[in-house]
Design an enzyme around this catalytic site. Structure first.
Site, PDB file in Angstrom:
ATOM      1  N   SER A  16     -29.944  14.426-134.028  1.00 25.33           N
ATOM      2  CA  SER A  16     -29.469  12.974-134.693  1.00 25.33           C
ATOM      3  C   SER A  16     -29.708  13.101-136.136  1.00 25.33           C
ATOM      4  CB  SER A  16     -30.304  11.891-134.064  1.00 25.33           C
ATOM      5  OG  SER A  16     -30.283  10.690-134.864  1.00 25.33           O
TER       6      SER A  16
HETATM    7  N1  GSH Z   1     -27.189   2.379-138.764  1.00 24.85           N
HETATM    8  C1  GSH Z   1     -27.861   3.685-138.231  1.00 24.85           C
HETATM    9  C2  GSH Z   1     -27.022   4.306-137.082  1.00 24.85           C
HETATM   10  C3  GSH Z   1     -27.980   5.250-136.490  1.00 24.85           C
HETATM   11  C4  GSH Z   1     -27.028   5.932-135.237  1.00 24.85           C
HETATM   12  O1  GSH Z   1     -25.841   5.986-135.144  1.00 24.85           O
HETATM   13  N2  GSH Z   1     -27.817   6.639-134.453  1.00 24.85           N
HETATM   14  C5  GSH Z   1     -27.302   7.282-133.475  1.00 24.85           C
HETATM   15  C6  GSH Z   1     -27.708   8.625-133.205  1.00 24.85           C
HETATM   16  S1  GSH Z   1     -27.495   9.909-134.509  1.00 24.85           S
HETATM   17  C7  GSH Z   1     -27.360   6.572-132.268  1.00 24.85           C
HETATM   18  O2  GSH Z   1     -28.318   6.701-131.550  1.00 24.85           O
HETATM   19  N3  GSH Z   1     -26.386   5.603-132.024  1.00 24.85           N
HETATM   20  C8  GSH Z   1     -26.305   4.625-130.691  1.00 24.85           C
HETATM   21  C9  GSH Z   1     -25.455   3.421-130.999  1.00 24.85           C
HETATM   22  O3  GSH Z   1     -25.067   3.480-132.446  1.00 24.85           O
HETATM   23  O4  GSH Z   1     -25.721   2.794-130.138  1.00 24.85           O
HETATM   24  C10 GSH Z   1     -28.585   4.320-139.219  1.00 24.85           C
HETATM   25  O5  GSH Z   1     -28.412   3.957-140.576  1.00 24.85           O
HETATM   26  O6  GSH Z   1     -29.506   4.940-139.013  1.00 24.85           O
END
Ligand code: GSH
Length: 226
Positions: A16
């Site tokens: 991730s």
């Molecule tokens: N807005 C968050 C996004 C985080 C994200 O999209 N993480 C991914 C893995 S890299 C995830 O697990 N997403 C699940 C989801 O969006 O429901 C950030 O800036 O960290």
């Protein structure tokens, strides 16, 4: 009397890129905020499966946006993540089970190496675009993080043991119990309550909830006391 330190748990997976961003910022803030940062390496695939979530890039329009977002965030957070459209295929293909089991073995036996080893896995996968699951790749990461070849070889032998597999499963289950559906998942234990935050972009909010000042993603360290 000094105020009690707030326990902040970071659930992450090196597959991730947003976890990498959150990890680096919290590594910086552990020297500034009154917190004890606990790394909780877990398996994002397991969280997705248990919660019925899907990798966000499976929606083509979102994938287009994510490419831009991760590039901009990497620059703003000063984390050398490099992303291109092919990376989404790479994530869905091999995943990160080998890497996360190795990191779990480190957590169980050499926790002082957890921070550098995790970082080297992200660098290998997200800056250098190389494999992170094959034994040779894992050994290269371990060497880069400062482990001796003997230490690395021993840890590699542990990777397929039930103890390591169970520990990774338990940590993943802990994340799910706290309410995680993706990563990074950050849990702050404050005032007798557990506060879950999702995302590397929620650390300012974390600071506000636990009474700590947000100084941006690249805070300067306080000068040493004379
Ligand atoms: N807005 C968050 C996004 C985080 C994200 O999209 N993480 C991914 C893995 S890299 C995830 O697990 N997403 C699940 C989801 O969006 O429901 C950030 O800036 O960290």
């Amino acid at each position: 009397m000094a105020a009690a330190r707030t326990l902040v748990e970071l659930f992450y997976d090196v597959v991730s890129p947003y976890s990498w961003l959150g990890f680096e910022v919290l590594c910086r803030y552990q020297h500034i905020w009154n917190i004890d940062l606990r790394f909780r390496p877990a398996f994002l695939g397991g969280i997705m499966q248990a919660t019925g979530n899907k990798p966000p890039a499976m929606l083509p329009k979102r994938a287009e946006y994510l490419l831009k977002d991760i590039k901009r965030m990497g620059k703003y957070y000063q984390v050398p993540v490099q992303i291109s459209a092919d990376d989404f295929q790479r994530i869905l293909g091999k995943g990160s089970l080998g890497a996360m089991r190795f990191i779990t073995a480190i957590d169980m036996t050499q926790p002082q190496f957890l921070e550098p080893v995790s970082r080297e896995f992200w660098i290998r996968f997200w800056s250098q675009h190389e494999d992170i699951n094959q034994p040779a790749s894992i050994l290269a990461v371990a060497r880069q993080a400062g482990l001796s070849s003997e230490q690395a070889q021993k840890l590699l032998e542990m990777v397929s043991s039930p103890a390591v597999k169970n520990r990774l499963k338990e940590t993943t289950e802990d994340a799910i119990k706290f309410g995680a559906f993706g990563m990074p998942a950050v849990v702050a234990h404050y005032n007798g309550e557990q506060h879950l935050f999702f995302g590397s972009d929620r650390l300012e909010l974390l600071g506000s909830v636990i009474g700590e000042k947000w100084l941006g993603p690249v805070p300067s360290l306080p000068s040493p006391k004379m």
